[in-house]
Design an enzyme around this catalytic site. Structure first.
Site, mmCIF file in Angstrom:
data_model
loop_
_atom_site.group_PDB
_atom_site.id
_atom_site.type_symbol
_atom_site.label_atom_id
_atom_site.label_comp_id
_atom_site.label_asym_id
_atom_site.label_seq_id
_atom_site.Cartn_x
_atom_site.Cartn_y
_atom_site.Cartn_z
ATOM 1 N N GLY A 10 0.882 -0.973 0.055
ATOM 2 C CA GLY A 10 0.015 0.146 -0.145
ATOM 3 C C GLY A 10 0.897 1.272 0.023
ATOM 4 N N LEU A 12 1.702 3.683 2.376
ATOM 5 C CA LEU A 12 2.403 3.803 3.615
ATOM 6 C C LEU A 12 3.186 2.738 3.832
ATOM 7 C CD1 LEU A 12 3.531 5.481 6.079
ATOM 8 C CD2 LEU A 12 1.334 4.560 7.329
ATOM 9 N N ALA A 59 -6.584 -1.452 5.514
ATOM 10 C CA ALA A 59 -7.567 -0.649 5.857
ATOM 11 C C ALA A 59 -8.617 -0.723 4.716
ATOM 12 C CB ALA A 59 -7.366 0.616 5.880
ATOM 13 N N TYR A 126 -16.760 5.275 8.532
ATOM 14 C CA TYR A 126 -15.036 5.004 8.452
ATOM 15 C C TYR A 126 -14.770 5.356 9.791
ATOM 16 C CZ TYR A 126 -10.267 5.766 7.338
ATOM 17 O OH TYR A 126 -8.801 6.006 7.660
ATOM 18 N N LYS A 130 -12.714 2.890 12.383
ATOM 19 C CA LYS A 130 -11.428 3.298 12.943
ATOM 20 C C LYS A 130 -11.416 3.473 14.288
ATOM 21 C CE LYS A 130 -8.099 3.372 10.544
ATOM 22 N NZ LYS A 130 -7.162 2.214 10.026
#
Ligand SMILES: NC(=O)c1ccc[n+]([C@@H]2O[C@H](COP(=O)([O-])OP(=O)(O)OC[C@H]3O[C@@H](n4cnc5c(N)ncnc54)[C@H](OP(=O)(O)O)[C@@H]3O)[C@@H](O)[C@H]2O)c1
Length: 295
Positions: A10, A12, A59, A126, A130
């Site tokens: 991904g 990051l 995620a 979202y 989280k």
């Protein structure tokens, strides 16, 4: 350290691999290697690789899609994180988990940065998912790092969102059409390379806990776009929009700026001002493009 990176391809995750690979024994894992919604898959990973530290970059974060697809959103961002936390606890591994500025937002008059001790109050599915993930980590494990970041951009582009904001702006400018960007959401765009270096420094300390880790300063998305064009020497027809103009499903915070207070308190805040980070990103993408042209 022996470190497993979940979501290693991904945005990051790929910068973490670049930053950490020379100093640590890395196990980069893609979704083909581990599925966080499957307890069997997560447990098998921990059993086979025996990492000392697991970094979770996975995620489900298409914010508007999350409003309708609440089950997969929670499967990845909340239950998947719970599964990882339980497996890390069982295998005596530390868990590093990524969270978001979107755990805040209900305070409509806010104009000062949120610190780690402020009470979260998300305003979309979202953000709620989280926050649930964060709470599972804190409830189930003692040895964890949670880093809340904001407005990420990196050369890999967000796999989950299909690119990043900088690339979107540059593409729209190339297409030569008028561009409208919201000017009523204030945040801090943050370069993934900087977050990766910040993580590299933090994991050396063993100072577990919750950290904000964004670039310094803040801007609206419109101001960010204007700076992208200024630094790139482009002059497209850029106009201001307001939240809701594009019929977005999810409500977004008008203000979600974070202060890296916990990092500052341990003398470890190395994040730079956002426009300097943008400059570094634009240089990196230029040299990546030049390299791939030569190949
Ligand atoms: N992007 C932002 O602006 C932003 C802002 C605030 C916070 N964050 C948080 O920062 C973290 C990293 O974001 P990012 O932009 O780097 O994300 P990203 O580019 O979308 O990367 C997510 C990675 O996780 C993998 N993944 C997704 N679902 C998975 C699953 N069920 N099991 C295993 N792996 C899975 C993806 O694999 P595939 O490519 O195979 O799908 C991808 O490699 C996330 O926790 C996100 O919530 C991001």
């Amino acid at each position: 350290m022996r470190i497993a990176i979940v979501g290693a391809d991904g945005q990051l995750g790929s910068d973490l691999v670049k930053v950490l690979r020379s100093s640590h024994d890395l196990i980069p894992l893609t979704q083909a290697d581990i599925e966080v919604t499957s307890p069997d898959s997560v447990q098998a990973m921990l059993r086979i690789h025996q990492p000392e530290l697991v970094m979770n970059m996975a995620a489900f974060h298409k914010v508007d899609v999350c409003e309708d697809e609440v089950e997969p959103t929670f499967a990845v961002n909340a239950y998947g994180v719970r599964t990882l936390a339980l497996a890390c606890r069982a295998h005596n591994a530390v868990l590093l988990h990524m969270s978001t500025d979107y755990v805040f937002g209900s305070d409509k008059t806010r104009s000062t940065p949120y610190v780690e001790t402020d009470a979260p109050a998300p305003i979309n599915a979202y953000g709620i998912s989280k926050l649930a993930g964060e709470l599972f980590v804190q409830y189930l494990t003692d040895r964890y790092y949670i880093l809340r970041v904001c407005g990420l951009y990196g050369v890999a582009g967000s796999a989950g969102k299909g690119g990043n904001f900088v690339e979107l702006m540059l593409r729209l400018a190339r297409e030569g059409k008028p561009i409208k960007v919201v000017d009523d959401q204030r945040l801090t765009p943050t370069y993934t390379v900087d977050v990766a270096h910040q993580i590299a420094a933090l994991i050396e300390t063993g100072r577990y806990g919750l950290y904000h880790a964004t670039s310094q300063g803040d801007c609206t998305w419109y101001e960010f776009a204007a700076e992208i064009f200024r630094q790139s020497g482009l002059t497209p027809d850029l106009g201001r929009a307001r939240t809701g103009d594009f019929g977005e499903k999810a409500t977004r915070p008008a203000y979600s700026v974070l202060e890296n207070k916990a990092l500052q308190s341990i003398g470890l805040d190395q994040m730079r001002p956002w426009h300097e980070a943008l400059e570094a990103y634009l240089k990196e993408r230029q040299s990546t493009t030049e390299r791939s042209r030569k190949l």
